[in-house]
Scaffold this motif. Structure first.
Motif, PDB file in Angstrom:
ATOM      1  N   GLU A 195     -33.066  34.444  -7.629  1.00 59.55           N
ATOM      2  CA  GLU A 195     -32.111  35.454  -7.163  1.00 59.55           C
ATOM      3  C   GLU A 195     -30.777  34.830  -6.759  1.00 59.55           C
ATOM      4  N   CYS A 196     -30.628  33.528  -6.938  1.00 61.41           N
ATOM      5  CA  CYS A 196     -29.433  32.801  -6.514  1.00 61.41           C
ATOM      6  C   CYS A 196     -28.294  33.002  -7.524  1.00 61.41           C
ATOM      7  N   ILE A 197     -27.131  33.388  -7.035  1.00 65.43           N
ATOM      8  CA  ILE A 197     -25.920  33.484  -7.870  1.00 65.43           C
ATOM      9  C   ILE A 197     -25.461  32.070  -8.204  1.00 65.43           C
ATOM     10  N   CYS A 198     -25.215  31.790  -9.483  1.00 66.33           N
ATOM     11  CA  CYS A 198     -24.819  30.432  -9.881  1.00 66.33           C
ATOM     12  C   CYS A 198     -23.663  30.485 -10.876  1.00 66.33           C
ATOM     13  N   TYR A 199     -22.638  29.712 -10.620  1.00 66.91           N
ATOM     14  CA  TYR A 199     -21.548  29.601 -11.584  1.00 66.91           C
ATOM     15  C   TYR A 199     -20.708  28.365 -11.312  1.00 66.91           C
ATOM     16  N   ASP A 200     -19.957  27.947 -12.339  1.00 65.16           N
ATOM     17  CA  ASP A 200     -19.059  26.796 -12.243  1.00 65.16           C
ATOM     18  C   ASP A 200     -17.644  27.261 -11.932  1.00 65.16           C
ATOM     19  N   VAL A 201     -16.925  26.443 -11.191  1.00 70.33           N
ATOM     20  CA  VAL A 201     -15.488  26.618 -10.977  1.00 70.33           C
ATOM     21  C   VAL A 201     -14.828  25.337 -11.486  1.00 70.33           C
ATOM     22  N   PRO A 202     -14.312  25.347 -12.726  1.00 68.74           N
ATOM     23  CA  PRO A 202     -13.854  24.103 -13.358  1.00 68.74           C
ATOM     24  C   PRO A 202     -12.445  23.678 -12.964  1.00 68.74           C
ATOM     25  N   LEU A 203     -12.179  23.666 -11.664  1.00 69.45           N
ATOM     26  CA  LEU A 203     -10.904  23.164 -11.162  1.00 69.45           C
ATOM     27  C   LEU A 203     -10.957  21.649 -11.024  1.00 69.45           C
ATOM     28  N   GLY A 204      -9.809  21.049 -10.718  1.00 66.26           N
ATOM     29  CA  GLY A 204      -9.738  19.609 -10.510  1.00 66.26           C
ATOM     30  C   GLY A 204      -9.672  19.278  -9.026  1.00 66.26           C
ATOM     31  N   CYS A 205      -8.574  18.685  -8.608  1.00 65.29           N
ATOM     32  CA  CYS A 205      -8.469  18.135  -7.251  1.00 65.29           C
ATOM     33  C   CYS A 205      -8.309  19.193  -6.164  1.00 65.29           C
ATOM     34  N   SER A 206      -8.144  20.458  -6.552  1.00 63.82           N
ATOM     35  CA  SER A 206      -8.120  21.552  -5.574  1.00 63.82           C
ATOM     36  C   SER A 206      -9.471  22.247  -5.488  1.00 63.82           C
ATOM     37  N   ALA A 207     -10.468  21.747  -6.205  1.00 67.44           N
ATOM     38  CA  ALA A 207     -11.752  22.445  -6.325  1.00 67.44           C
ATOM     39  C   ALA A 207     -12.412  22.691  -4.971  1.00 67.44           C
ATOM     40  N   TYR A 208     -12.338  21.715  -4.072  1.00 65.46           N
ATOM     41  CA  TYR A 208     -13.061  21.862  -2.808  1.00 65.46           C
ATOM     42  C   TYR A 208     -12.436  22.932  -1.920  1.00 65.46           C
ATOM     43  N   VAL A 209     -11.104  22.954  -1.804  1.00 60.06           N
ATOM     44  CA  VAL A 209     -10.477  23.950  -0.931  1.00 60.06           C
ATOM     45  C   VAL A 209     -10.655  25.355  -1.509  1.00 60.06           C
ATOM     46  N   TYR A 210     -10.568  25.493  -2.817  1.00 59.68           N
ATOM     47  CA  TYR A 210     -10.860  26.785  -3.443  1.00 59.68           C
ATOM     48  C   TYR A 210     -12.324  27.153  -3.220  1.00 59.68           C
ATOM     49  N   GLY A 211     -13.203  26.154  -3.323  1.00 60.53           N
ATOM     50  CA  GLY A 211     -14.626  26.394  -3.130  1.00 60.53           C
ATOM     51  C   GLY A 211     -14.961  26.877  -1.729  1.00 60.53           C
ATOM     52  N   LEU A 212     -14.255  26.362  -0.728  1.00 59.46           N
ATOM     53  CA  LEU A 212     -14.480  26.818   0.648  1.00 59.46           C
ATOM     54  C   LEU A 212     -14.172  28.308   0.782  1.00 59.46           C
ATOM     55  N   GLU A 213     -13.061  28.741   0.179  1.00 59.17           N
ATOM     56  CA  GLU A 213     -12.711  30.157   0.252  1.00 59.17           C
ATOM     57  C   GLU A 213     -13.732  31.005  -0.503  1.00 59.17           C
ATOM     58  N   ILE A 214     -14.143  30.554  -1.674  1.00 55.13           N
ATOM     59  CA  ILE A 214     -15.130  31.280  -2.470  1.00 55.13           C
ATOM     60  C   ILE A 214     -16.449  31.408  -1.711  1.00 55.13           C
ATOM     61  N   ALA A 215     -16.894  30.300  -1.110  1.00 55.79           N
ATOM     62  CA  ALA A 215     -18.157  30.323  -0.363  1.00 55.79           C
ATOM     63  C   ALA A 215     -18.076  31.274   0.820  1.00 55.79           C
ATOM     64  N   ALA A 216     -16.953  31.244   1.552  1.00 58.34           N
ATOM     65  CA  ALA A 216     -16.794  32.134   2.704  1.00 58.34           C
ATOM     66  C   ALA A 216     -16.760  33.598   2.265  1.00 58.34           C
ATOM     67  N   MET A 217     -16.162  33.879   1.110  1.00 64.53           N
ATOM     68  CA  MET A 217     -16.162  35.260   0.602  1.00 64.53           C
ATOM     69  C   MET A 217     -17.573  35.709   0.255  1.00 64.53           C
ATOM     70  N   HIS A 218     -18.371  34.818  -0.331  1.00 65.10           N
ATOM     71  CA  HIS A 218     -19.763  35.165  -0.636  1.00 65.10           C
ATOM     72  C   HIS A 218     -20.541  35.471   0.644  1.00 65.10           C
TER      73      HIS A 218
END
Length: 366
Positions: free
Chosen positions: A111-134
């Motif tokens: 039941e886990c949502i899984c996907y890639d975010v193929p960014l480069g050196c901004s991937a982590y800060v974008y990922g923090l926002e994405i995770a918080a939205m989830h």
């Protein structure tokens, strides 16, 4: 709006890894000359880096090991993880997404949502926002995996220039719903008009391998396939203009006092960019960890690796755990995010040798 301010999201733990294969910049003195190598160290700050190609480990191997560390040490209920985000430009396959493979490797629910975010050196800060939205949309826990590895070149390959800027690294950040958690807030931007500053133009659908081979010949196509191009001076100007302006806008919006933060965990582009960035935004350089010295520029992993390198050894007992995270690079893509974590939940950076065996063979797929 590119600004965001999200509540209810607790950072449970952060772990970071590197391959168990180290190279020192001075190892290249015989090949490139001692004077040239010393100038490289002075400008970039890189004294050593950890490489993946001789071991054959990938970004997902490094991230999986970091995630296992957290889940095992916390004896965490894996069925609670409702989303897995693999934030990386170093994917295992052209298809499928790497996140789905990691879901199975880590024993997470179907039941886990899984996907890639193929960014480069901004991937982590974008990922923090994405995770918080989830989290704020109903997920109980989110696993954010961010990492980068260089090309899987032959072990005996002799580079034509000093390759010591880029290292390999992986990370895992576990976040969960908590109404009492401090907010995660930030500013994200994109500037696609300047994508040619940092680009691997050949090998995708726009300029596929067969087309390059047809135009330039097979040997030249092999040399150009997936080759990375960086316009160094333009990147420097971008870092000292657009990134600086973004940080100033963030500060004005959220009324930031630098004294409230332990560190700024900044993308480790190179020592010169970091020192000039600190001067431009008037942030104390001694509170920007220079993990690039020991690990090189690890791309997507550089921000969480800097966090673990700073807190993981437990040498800062009076830390508040308040951090500014800042990433910028390929896209062009940039962001700054304020977070709070428990310093004791940041693991010391550790080395990884194990490579996942996916069972794929040339006999099966030919």
């Amino acid at each position: 709006m590119s600004y965001f301010n999200l509540n209810n999201t607790k950072i449970v733990a952060v772990a970071a890894t590197v391959p168990d294969d180290v190279e020192y910049t001075t190892d290249y003195a015989k090949q490139f000359g001692e004077e040239h190598v010393q100038k490289f160290i002075t400008s970039t700050g890189v004294e050593r880096r950890f490489t993946a190609h001789r071991l054959g480990v990938t970004s997902s191997d490094l991230c999986a090991a970091a995630a296992e560390k957290i889940l095992t040490e916390f004896d965490y209920d894996r069925s609670k993880i409702d989303a897995l985000v693999f934030a990386s430009s170093s994917r295992d396959y052209l298809q499928p997404v790497t996140a789905c493979i990691l879901q199975d490797r880590l024993g997470l629910s179907d039941e886990c949502i899984c996907y890639d975010v193929p960014l480069g050196c901004s991937a982590y800060v974008y990922g923090l926002e994405i995770a918080a939205m989830h989290i704020n949309s109903g997920c109980r826990s989110v696993l954010l995996l961010a990492g980068s590895c260089g090309d899987q070149i032959p072990g005996e390959y002799v580079p034509p220039e000093i390759p010591m800027l880029f290292g390999s690294g992986g990370s895992a950040t576990l976040l969960e719903y908590d109404e009492s958690a401090p907010p995660i807030y930030g500013l994200l931007r994109s500037m696609g008009r300047d994508f040619k500053m940092l680009v691997s133009p050949y090998g995708g659908q726009r300029h596929p391998f067969w087309m390059v081979a047809n135009d330039l010949g097979l040997q030249r196509a092999l040399e150009l396939n997936n080759k990375f191009y960086m316009l160094g001076m333009d990147v420097m100007r971008f870092s000292l203009k657009e990134v600086v302006q973004m940080i100033k806008d963030f500060n004005a919006r959220f009324q930031i006092d630098y004294n409230d933060f332990d560190i700024m965990a900044c993308h480790q582009a190179n020592k010169l960019i970091i020192s000039n960035l600190a001067r431009k935004i008037k942030f104390p350089i001694e509170r920007i960890p220079l993990s690039i010295v020991n690990y090189g520029n690890t791309g997507c992993a550089s921000v969480p690796l800097a966090i673990c390198d700073y807190y993981g050894k437990g040498e800062n007992p009076k830390s508040s755990g308040k951090i500014l995270t800042c990433g910028f690079g390929i896209g062009l893509s940039l962001g700054i995010v304020g977070i709070t974590l428990d310093p004791s939940s940041c693991f010391e950076v550790f080395r990884v040798r194990d490579r996942y065996d996916d069972g794929i063979s040339y006999d099966e797929y030919n």
